[in-house]
Design a protein around this motif. Structure first.
Motif, PDB file in Angstrom:
ATOM      1  N   LYS A 494       0.851  -1.194   0.000  1.00 48.19           N
ATOM      2  CA  LYS A 494       0.000   0.000   0.000  1.00 48.19           C
ATOM      3  C   LYS A 494       0.885   1.241   0.000  1.00 48.19           C
ATOM      4  O   LYS A 494       2.064   1.186   0.354  1.00 48.19           O
ATOM      5  CB  LYS A 494      -0.915   0.020   1.235  1.00 48.19           C
ATOM      6  N   ARG A 496       2.182   3.911   1.734  1.00 56.76           N
ATOM      7  CA  ARG A 496       2.352   4.225   3.158  1.00 56.76           C
ATOM      8  C   ARG A 496       3.790   4.597   3.397  1.00 56.76           C
ATOM      9  O   ARG A 496       4.671   4.314   2.572  1.00 56.76           O
ATOM     10  CB  ARG A 496       1.950   3.026   4.020  1.00 56.76           C
ATOM     11  N   SER A 629       2.898  12.730   6.335  1.00 55.64           N
ATOM     12  CA  SER A 629       2.127  11.567   6.779  1.00 55.64           C
ATOM     13  C   SER A 629       1.692  11.770   8.221  1.00 55.64           C
ATOM     14  O   SER A 629       2.313  12.522   8.979  1.00 55.64           O
ATOM     15  CB  SER A 629       2.967  10.288   6.668  1.00 55.64           C
ATOM     16  N   ALA A 633       0.031   6.761   7.414  1.00 52.26           N
ATOM     17  CA  ALA A 633      -0.774   7.223   6.276  1.00 52.26           C
ATOM     18  C   ALA A 633      -0.212   8.494   5.657  1.00 52.26           C
ATOM     19  O   ALA A 633      -0.102   9.529   6.312  1.00 52.26           O
ATOM     20  CB  ALA A 633      -2.207   7.450   6.726  1.00 52.26           C
ATOM     21  N   THR A 635      -0.587  11.676   3.370  1.00 55.62           N
ATOM     22  CA  THR A 635      -1.707  12.502   2.891  1.00 55.62           C
ATOM     23  C   THR A 635      -1.303  13.459   1.782  1.00 55.62           C
ATOM     24  O   THR A 635      -2.106  13.777   0.900  1.00 55.62           O
ATOM     25  CB  THR A 635      -2.305  13.311   4.052  1.00 55.62           C
TER      26      THR A 635
END
Length: 722
Positions: A494, A496, A629, A633, A635
């Motif tokens: 993913k 990340r 992040s 996560a 952004t």
């Protein structure tokens, strides 16, 4: 027969006197006379018999080379040093049987040479007589047999000269043959014997050429090749003049022992030797030039055959990996081509039979950083394998060198230093890798300059064209380093922060675990960095959020990045990596993500993760950039031209921080600026760097990007003083 008296009281045939007066010179002037060559061709009546002349030629060369002495040593021939043993290859098992068959003709020619010299026969007629005696043989056999006959007499002459001082029998024989007179005049004879020796060497050179022409492999070259047809057209002339020279040399020795010192000092005789030597040297140079062209032609044919063989092997199913490994590394069985990593002992390719083999292919410029991390991953991968699997995987370093560059002692030492540090198998000598294998590795496996790691299964099938990308990205988790494993890892991945920094720095992983806001940023503009870090801290204080920042540098300009890191540390602008290897590893992993996708044929698939990776790589080419992040996560992934203005305009979006969160509020405002200001996207692929995609989509607008040729020098190291 009329006779004439010489000053020594010896007699010489009138025919011999006519020869000295120049009759033979006219024949040498006829070197290209078609009538003479027609006579030579008419003597040739081969009956199909095949004679392996190579062992006999080696024997003849040995005799003539040992007999070719410096005349300065004639007075003390017993002291002359020569190797005691002739090469064993002369005495092949079937050579004695061959010699039994050839000895009668050799003896007949030897007797004919002596008899014709004594009778004063004209040299051309003598040469034709010998050629008629040799009519059933091939041209190369005619030459070698004549040389053998000459060596029989010449070798006996010099054998007596060499051992007469230490052997009473030889001394008595030398007296009987009146060789003591020759010893007394050794100084005066020096130039004459030098000419004789030079002519003998020229005879050997031409003979070798004719034998080489006969040995050219018909599978790779035919008579319609111009160089071969040109050379073969001159074989008849070469054979004639070499045998003719043998006649002249035999006459010198025979007449020396028969008629004495006055005969051998004749200026006409010296003129004949020099002229024949000049003639043979021209013939040799012409033949050797054509042979060199033929050998180049054959080498090219063999090279193309070897390359096609490799291509065919790579496309064929095998019961094991030996055929492909031998074709790649070393096809013969005469040496041990590998060096074992820990013991440094030479070993056979058999140690790799039916194993999964990882071929590390690189030049000698491979970085120590790369080797260190690769060694760590290779070691860690064993923990992911069962005991059986560990023994079924071997890594082999194949060093690629530029054959156009001279292999000097410093280059050899550099290779040996690298070879001594790696714990896996290495090719013993880079020069073992043949030209066809080099081409195959470059064209089919896309090796340019950067290291690649080709993985072969136990049957020699490629199960990953380059596993080094997945090694850099996922480390030992990529075991067993196949394309199937690479695809599976991407499916699990993913977008990340761990994807970018996993396994590199526990400090960042702790920030992620703590759920902190993290700015990952780069570039080499220290003024932009000062502004960015200062504003980011001010906004974080105003928004009352825990913020950490980590500087990750650039993919190039290493010296400039070191200077920036030093400034950041002194001014305490943010967290940095003190070890420059981590900066290199960060960008190597990021580039590997793109190359991995290119290799899988998915570089342009429209998944969010791939677009973000391409965007980061594009940002690296100019200016600063930052990734925000919250914990794991990510952004925001933005260029400096959009990230810094968004922070500076905090007052315009601060009201949303409380309701939406810092990361979301920042992203929304950043996207508004980004929609107005689209930074250019730029990718650079080294022409020597491996696979280059045919096309790419822009990560910003999804259009097909323009493909340009770019020349770049980023001065990665310290620029030398000019």
């Amino acid at each position: 027969m009329a006779m004439t008296t010489m000053t020594t009281g010896k007699v010489m045939p009138l025919s011999m006197q006519r020869l000295i007066k120049g009759g033979d010179r006219s024949m040498i002037a006829m070197s290209d006379d078609s009538v003479m060559m027609k006579q030579v061709v008419e003597t040739h009546a081969p009956d199909g018999r095949e004679v392996d002349v190579k062992p006999l030629l080696l024997l003849v060369e040995d005799i003539l080379n040992r007999a070719t002495l410096n005349v300065d040593t004639l007075a003390d021939t017993g002291s002359t040093k020569h190797a005691e043993n002739m090469e064993d290859k002369i005495y092949q098992a079937n050579f004695n049987a061959t010699l039994d068959v050839l000895s009668p003709i050799i003896e007949r020619i030897s007797c004919e040479l002596s008899a014709k010299a004594l009778s004063g026969s004209e040299a051309h007629a003598t040469t034709l007589t010998l050629l008629n005696m040799l009519a059933p043989f091939s041209w190369d056999a005619k030459l070698v047999l004549t040389l053998a006959a000459f060596a029989f007499n010449y070798g006996e002459f010099w054998l007596l000269a060499q051992i007469q001082s230490s052997n009473q029998l030889a001394k008595s024989m030398a007296v009987l043959k009146q060789m003591t007179l020759i010893m007394e005049h050794s100084a005066a004879l020096k130039s004459r014997f030098d000419k004789l020796n030079s002519l003998i060497q020229a005879m050997l050179e031409v003979t070798r050429c004719v034998v080489k022409l006969k040995e050219l492999p018909s599978a790779y070259i035919s008579s319609d090749v111009p160089a071969l047809s040109t050379a073969m057209a001159h074989v008849t002339t070469a054979v004639y003049w070499t045998i003719r020279s043998g006649v002249a040399c035999a006459s010198q020795i025979t007449n020396l022992t028969t008629f004495g010192y006055e005969f051998i000092t004749s200026p006409t005789e010296a003129w004949d030797l020099s002229t024949l030597h000049y003639k043979l040297k021209n013939i040799y140079e012409h033949l050797q030039k054509q042979i060199d062209i033929c050998n180049q032609y054959i080498e090219e044919k063999r090279y193309l055959e070897a390359y096609q063989n490799l291509v065919n092997l790579s496309e064929t199913i095998h019961i094991d990996n030996m055929k492909i490994l031998k074709a790649l590394i070393y096809p013969k069985d005469d040496i041990l081509p590998l060096v074992e990593g820990t013991t440094k002992k030479r070993v056979n390719l058999e140690v790799l039979r039916r194993k999964n083999v990882l071929l590390l292919i690189s030049g000698l410029e491979i970085l120590q950083d790369e080797l260190a991390i690769l060694e760590q991953i290779h070691s860690e991968s064993k923990t992911h394998a069962t005991r059986h699997e560990i023994h079924q995987y071997e890594l082999v370093w194949i060093p690629m060198v530029d054959r156009s560059v001279e292999w000097t002692d410093p280059v050899q030492k550099k290779f040996e230093a690298l070879q001594s540090t790696v714990p896996w198998y290495t090719v013993y000598d880079p020069n073992l890798i043949q030209k066809a294998a080099t081409r195959f590795i470059k064209e089919k496996w896309h090796f340019r300059n950067k290291p690649i790691l080709v993985v072969l299964d136990p049957q020699g099938k490629v199960v990953s064209p380059n596993a080094i990308h997945m090694m850099w990205i996922w480390g030992s988790n990529a075991f067993p380093f196949t394309t199937l494993r690479e695809e599976a890892l991407w499916r699990e991945e993913k977008w990340r922060l761990e994807l970018l920094v996993d396994g590199m720095d526990p400090t960042i992983l702790n920030w992620i675990t703590d759920g902190k806001y993290i700015f990952l940023y780069g570039g080499d503009d220290i003024e932009w960095i000062r502004k960015f870090t200062a504003v980011a801290r001010q906004v974080a204080l105003a928004a009352r959020i825990p913020l950490e920042m980590i500087y990750v540098g650039k993919s190039n300009k290493r010296e400039k990045v070191r200077q920036v890191i030093a400034t950041i540390n002194v001014e305490k602008l943010s967290y940095t990596w003190q070890d420059p290897t981590l900066v290199w590893y960060f960008w190597t992993r990021l580039e590997s993500m793109l190359f991995s996708k290119i290799q899988l044929g998915k570089a342009d698939e429209e998944d969010h993760m791939m677009q973000q990776i391409k965007r980061l790589l594009s940002f690296d080419k100019a200016g600063g950039w930052a990734v925000l992040s919250r914990g794991s996560a990510i952004t925001v992934n933005g260029h400096g031209t959009t990230v810094l203005p968004a922070l500076l305009e905090y007052d315009l979006w601060k009201e949303h921080v409380a309701t939406k969160g810092y990361d979301v509020a920042f992203k929304e405002h950043h996207d508004k600026i980004h929609d107005v200001t689209h930074p250019c996207c730029r990718f650079e692929f080294q022409s020597m760097g491996g696979r280059i995609p045919e096309s790419m989509r822009c990560p910003e607008c999804q259009r097909r990007m323009e493909k340009l040729t770019t020349f770049v020098c980023c001065h990665d190291e310290v620029v030398p003083t000019i």
